[in-house]
Scaffold this motif. Structure first.
Motif, PDB file in Angstrom:
ATOM      1  N   GLN A 100       0.813  -1.212   0.000  1.00 33.68           N
ATOM      2  CA  GLN A 100       0.000   0.000   0.000  1.00 33.68           C
ATOM      3  C   GLN A 100       0.849   1.265   0.000  1.00 33.68           C
ATOM      4  O   GLN A 100       0.479   2.270  -0.605  1.00 33.68           O
ATOM      5  N   GLN A 101       2.002   1.228   0.672  1.00 30.56           N
ATOM      6  CA  GLN A 101       2.847   2.409   0.733  1.00 30.56           C
ATOM      7  C   GLN A 101       3.349   2.795  -0.661  1.00 30.56           C
ATOM      8  O   GLN A 101       3.317   3.977  -1.040  1.00 30.56           O
ATOM      9  N   GLN A 102       3.765   1.800  -1.453  1.00 30.90           N
ATOM     10  CA  GLN A 102       4.256   2.078  -2.800  1.00 30.90           C
ATOM     11  C   GLN A 102       3.136   2.614  -3.685  1.00 30.90           C
ATOM     12  O   GLN A 102       3.334   3.550  -4.473  1.00 30.90           O
ATOM     13  N   ALA A 103       1.944   2.044  -3.571  1.00 25.44           N
ATOM     14  CA  ALA A 103       0.809   2.506  -4.366  1.00 25.44           C
ATOM     15  C   ALA A 103       0.456   3.950  -4.026  1.00 25.44           C
ATOM     16  O   ALA A 103       0.210   4.775  -4.913  1.00 25.44           O
ATOM     17  N   LEU A 104       0.432   4.268  -2.742  1.00 23.95           N
ATOM     18  CA  LEU A 104       0.131   5.633  -2.318  1.00 23.95           C
ATOM     19  C   LEU A 104       1.182   6.611  -2.814  1.00 23.95           C
ATOM     20  O   LEU A 104       0.857   7.715  -3.272  1.00 23.95           O
ATOM     21  N   LEU A 105       2.441   6.211  -2.735  1.00 22.39           N
ATOM     22  CA  LEU A 105       3.531   7.103  -3.114  1.00 22.39           C
ATOM     23  C   LEU A 105       3.451   7.494  -4.586  1.00 22.39           C
ATOM     24  O   LEU A 105       3.488   8.680  -4.935  1.00 22.39           O
ATOM     25  N   ILE A 106       3.296   6.509  -5.460  1.00 24.43           N
ATOM     26  CA  ILE A 106       3.224   6.807  -6.894  1.00 24.43           C
ATOM     27  C   ILE A 106       1.924   7.544  -7.223  1.00 24.43           C
ATOM     28  O   ILE A 106       1.902   8.456  -8.056  1.00 24.43           O
ATOM     29  N   GLY A 107       0.836   7.166  -6.558  1.00 23.66           N
ATOM     30  CA  GLY A 107      -0.422   7.870  -6.773  1.00 23.66           C
ATOM     31  C   GLY A 107      -0.334   9.335  -6.389  1.00 23.66           C
ATOM     32  O   GLY A 107      -0.892  10.211  -7.074  1.00 23.66           O
ATOM     33  N   ILE A 108       0.384   9.634  -5.311  1.00 22.27           N
ATOM     34  CA  ILE A 108       0.540  11.012  -4.860  1.00 22.27           C
ATOM     35  C   ILE A 108       1.417  11.800  -5.837  1.00 22.27           C
ATOM     36  O   ILE A 108       1.181  12.990  -6.089  1.00 22.27           O
ATOM     37  N   VAL A 109       2.448  11.148  -6.402  1.00 21.96           N
ATOM     38  CA  VAL A 109       3.285  11.825  -7.407  1.00 21.96           C
ATOM     39  C   VAL A 109       2.431  12.227  -8.607  1.00 21.96           C
ATOM     40  O   VAL A 109       2.529  13.358  -9.117  1.00 21.96           O
ATOM     41  N   ILE A 110       1.583  11.304  -9.073  1.00 21.88           N
ATOM     42  CA  ILE A 110       0.681  11.624 -10.186  1.00 21.88           C
ATOM     43  C   ILE A 110      -0.243  12.774  -9.805  1.00 21.88           C
ATOM     44  O   ILE A 110      -0.479  13.701 -10.598  1.00 21.88           O
ATOM     45  N   ALA A 111      -0.761  12.739  -8.579  1.00 22.92           N
ATOM     46  CA  ALA A 111      -1.663  13.795  -8.125  1.00 22.92           C
ATOM     47  C   ALA A 111      -0.970  15.154  -8.093  1.00 22.92           C
ATOM     48  O   ALA A 111      -1.575  16.175  -8.448  1.00 22.92           O
ATOM     49  N   LEU A 112       0.297  15.177  -7.673  1.00 23.10           N
ATOM     50  CA  LEU A 112       1.033  16.442  -7.628  1.00 23.10           C
ATOM     51  C   LEU A 112       1.212  17.039  -9.028  1.00 23.10           C
ATOM     52  O   LEU A 112       1.048  18.242  -9.222  1.00 23.10           O
ATOM     53  N   VAL A 113       1.531  16.182  -9.985  1.00 25.22           N
ATOM     54  CA  VAL A 113       1.712  16.670 -11.357  1.00 25.22           C
ATOM     55  C   VAL A 113       0.404  17.219 -11.901  1.00 25.22           C
ATOM     56  O   VAL A 113       0.357  18.318 -12.492  1.00 25.22           O
ATOM     57  N   LEU A 114      -0.693  16.484 -11.687  1.00 27.95           N
ATOM     58  CA  LEU A 114      -1.987  16.929 -12.190  1.00 27.95           C
ATOM     59  C   LEU A 114      -2.446  18.210 -11.493  1.00 27.95           C
ATOM     60  O   LEU A 114      -3.015  19.112 -12.120  1.00 27.95           O
ATOM     61  N   ARG A 115      -2.170  18.311 -10.202  1.00 28.23           N
ATOM     62  CA  ARG A 115      -2.558  19.522  -9.465  1.00 28.23           C
ATOM     63  C   ARG A 115      -1.748  20.727  -9.935  1.00 28.23           C
ATOM     64  O   ARG A 115      -2.262  21.843  -9.983  1.00 28.23           O
ATOM     65  N   ALA A 116      -0.471  20.497 -10.246  1.00 25.07           N
ATOM     66  CA  ALA A 116       0.351  21.606 -10.744  1.00 25.07           C
ATOM     67  C   ALA A 116      -0.229  22.165 -12.037  1.00 25.07           C
ATOM     68  O   ALA A 116      -0.277  23.387 -12.239  1.00 25.07           O
ATOM     69  N   ILE A 117      -0.707  21.273 -12.905  1.00 24.13           N
ATOM     70  CA  ILE A 117      -1.348  21.722 -14.143  1.00 24.13           C
ATOM     71  C   ILE A 117      -2.631  22.491 -13.825  1.00 24.13           C
ATOM     72  O   ILE A 117      -2.898  23.554 -14.405  1.00 24.13           O
ATOM     73  N   PHE A 118      -3.397  21.981 -12.883  1.00 26.16           N
ATOM     74  CA  PHE A 118      -4.624  22.655 -12.450  1.00 26.16           C
ATOM     75  C   PHE A 118      -4.328  24.056 -11.937  1.00 26.16           C
ATOM     76  O   PHE A 118      -5.055  25.016 -12.232  1.00 26.16           O
ATOM     77  N   ILE A 119      -3.271  24.168 -11.144  1.00 28.86           N
ATOM     78  CA  ILE A 119      -2.922  25.465 -10.538  1.00 28.86           C
ATOM     79  C   ILE A 119      -2.531  26.473 -11.613  1.00 28.86           C
ATOM     80  O   ILE A 119      -2.940  27.641 -11.574  1.00 28.86           O
ATOM     81  N   LEU A 120      -1.726  26.020 -12.596  1.00 27.88           N
ATOM     82  CA  LEU A 120      -1.321  26.922 -13.674  1.00 27.88           C
ATOM     83  C   LEU A 120      -2.527  27.403 -14.481  1.00 27.88           C
ATOM     84  O   LEU A 120      -2.636  28.586 -14.816  1.00 27.88           O
TER      85      LEU A 120
END
Length: 369
Positions: A100-120
């Motif tokens: 679960q830790q690995q799944a959360l970690l990669i999922g959060i990385v994807i979320a950060l990238v998508l949120r950065a696009i949202f913010i821009l």
């Protein structure tokens, strides 16, 4: 707030380095993190966030520091609500605890990238069209009302995860296995064919689900600060500690029974703040002839920060009191406390054991007497 280009580059480089360290060093060995490990990492992330806020205070003043802290606390509280859905996703796909830790970690990385696009995109829209605040404010108020109704209507334990269109498309387009024998690998061979593993589906579920939550959180933080740099950093510090919160809080998450109600109040307050600011900077011709409504009151950042802290504190305390009261009432309503039947069974086993260990002649001697 004037943020030079070198600071943007340095910030992105440092955040990327931390994420890479998490993925390739901390996450290379699948395991269930201990409370000491999660507590230490979470404490480090919170300390970094506080130090960042103090640095903003020192270099840019208390106004921007207050905006960062208000945005960070708001994003953090909304991220905690994400954890309920993360728990449901992990249960639906039967993710082994050590993966679960690995799944959360990669999922959060994807979320950060998508949120950065949202913010821009959000920052560009706000700079170009001031009336966007009307839309953000109305959306947050609508979301607050909807969240309040859902929270009062039923508990989080009744929620079910529904796969979005992307997940359904991936599952139809690519052959997948339901087995977790491949561990954290993304592809494996089954019956001589290359297939994707459940880890791919889970990672996509976590990343895209967080993006849906960003539809609420991004407008909310833009209601507290218009600085894209502060918006990005508030999201970074909120998401980077999310994985540790998932493992550290555990069952405590289910004790936050009033979290949905508290978040609905929080979103409602920010939504009202956004509409007041939109009226104050009004440019729509059908409202006051396109003139600004300068007489409309504004909610200062110190009041916003005070309201956020107060709402979160009341929500947490009220939730824990309610959970403790329910725990105290549960034994009386459900009969004997857990373990009572085990104790009776143990006593019965001890009695049978004593009879079996008794001398063979004891029964005949009693009959002779």
């Amino acid at each position: 707030m004037n943020v030079p280009t070198w600071l943007w580059i340095t910030t992105i480089a440092v955040v990327s380095a931390l994420l890479l360290f998490d993925v390739f060093v901390l996450g290379r060995r699948p395991h269930v993190p201990s409370k000491k490990e999660t507590g230490g990492a979470l404490g480090a992330y919170i300390t970094l966030a506080v130090l960042f806020g103090l640095a903003v205070w020192y270099f840019s003043g208390g106004q921007f520091a207050g905006e960062f802290f208000a945005g960070w606390l708001t994003e953090y509280s909304l991220s905690v609500d994400n954890l309920f859905v993360f728990l449901i996703i992990m249960a639906k796909f039967n993710v082994p605890r050590q993966y679960q830790q690995q799944a959360l970690l990669i999922g959060i990385v994807i979320a950060l990238v998508l949120r950065a696009i949202f913010i821009l995109v959000g920052a560009a829209a706000i700079n170009q069209f001031s009336w966007v605040f009307y839309i953000f404010g109305a959306f947050l108020i609508y979301t607050a009302v909807k969240l309040a109704r859902e929270s009062i209507g039923h508990g989080d334990e009744d929620q079910e995860f529904e796969e979005n269109r992307l997940l359904r498309w991936v599952e139809k387009r690519f052959p997948a296995t339901q087995s977790w024998d491949a561990g954290t690998k993304l592809r494996t061979v089954e019956n001589g064919k290359k297939v994707i593993t459940p880890m791919v589906i889970v990672i996509l579920a976590l990343g895209t689900t967080d993006l849906l939550f960003a539809l609420d959180s991004i407008p909310a933080i833009f209601g507290l600060t218009k600085e894209p740099y502060l918006v990005l950093m508030a999201n970074v510090f909120a998401l980077m500690g999310l994985r540790q919160l998932y493992f550290l809080l555990g069952d405590l998450l289910r004790r936050l029974v009033y979290l949905g109600v508290g978040l609905s109040v929080l979103l409602g307050v920010i939504g009202i703040k956004l509409i007041l600011e939109a009226l104050h900077e009004n440019s729509l011709p059908f409202i006051n002839g396109g003139e600004k409504l300068e007489s409309v009151p504004e909610i200062p950042i110190w009041l916003s920060l005070t309201l956020i802290v107060g709402i979160l504190a009341v929500t947490a305390v009220a939730s824990l009191i309610k959970s403790a009261r329910d725990d105290n009432e549960q034994p009386t309503s459900q009969g004997p406390q857990p373990g009572g039947e085990q104790q009776e069974a143990q006593e019965g086993n001890d009695s049978n054991r004593k009879q079996q260990e008794a001398p063979e002649g004891s029964g005949s001697n009693r009959e002779q007497d």
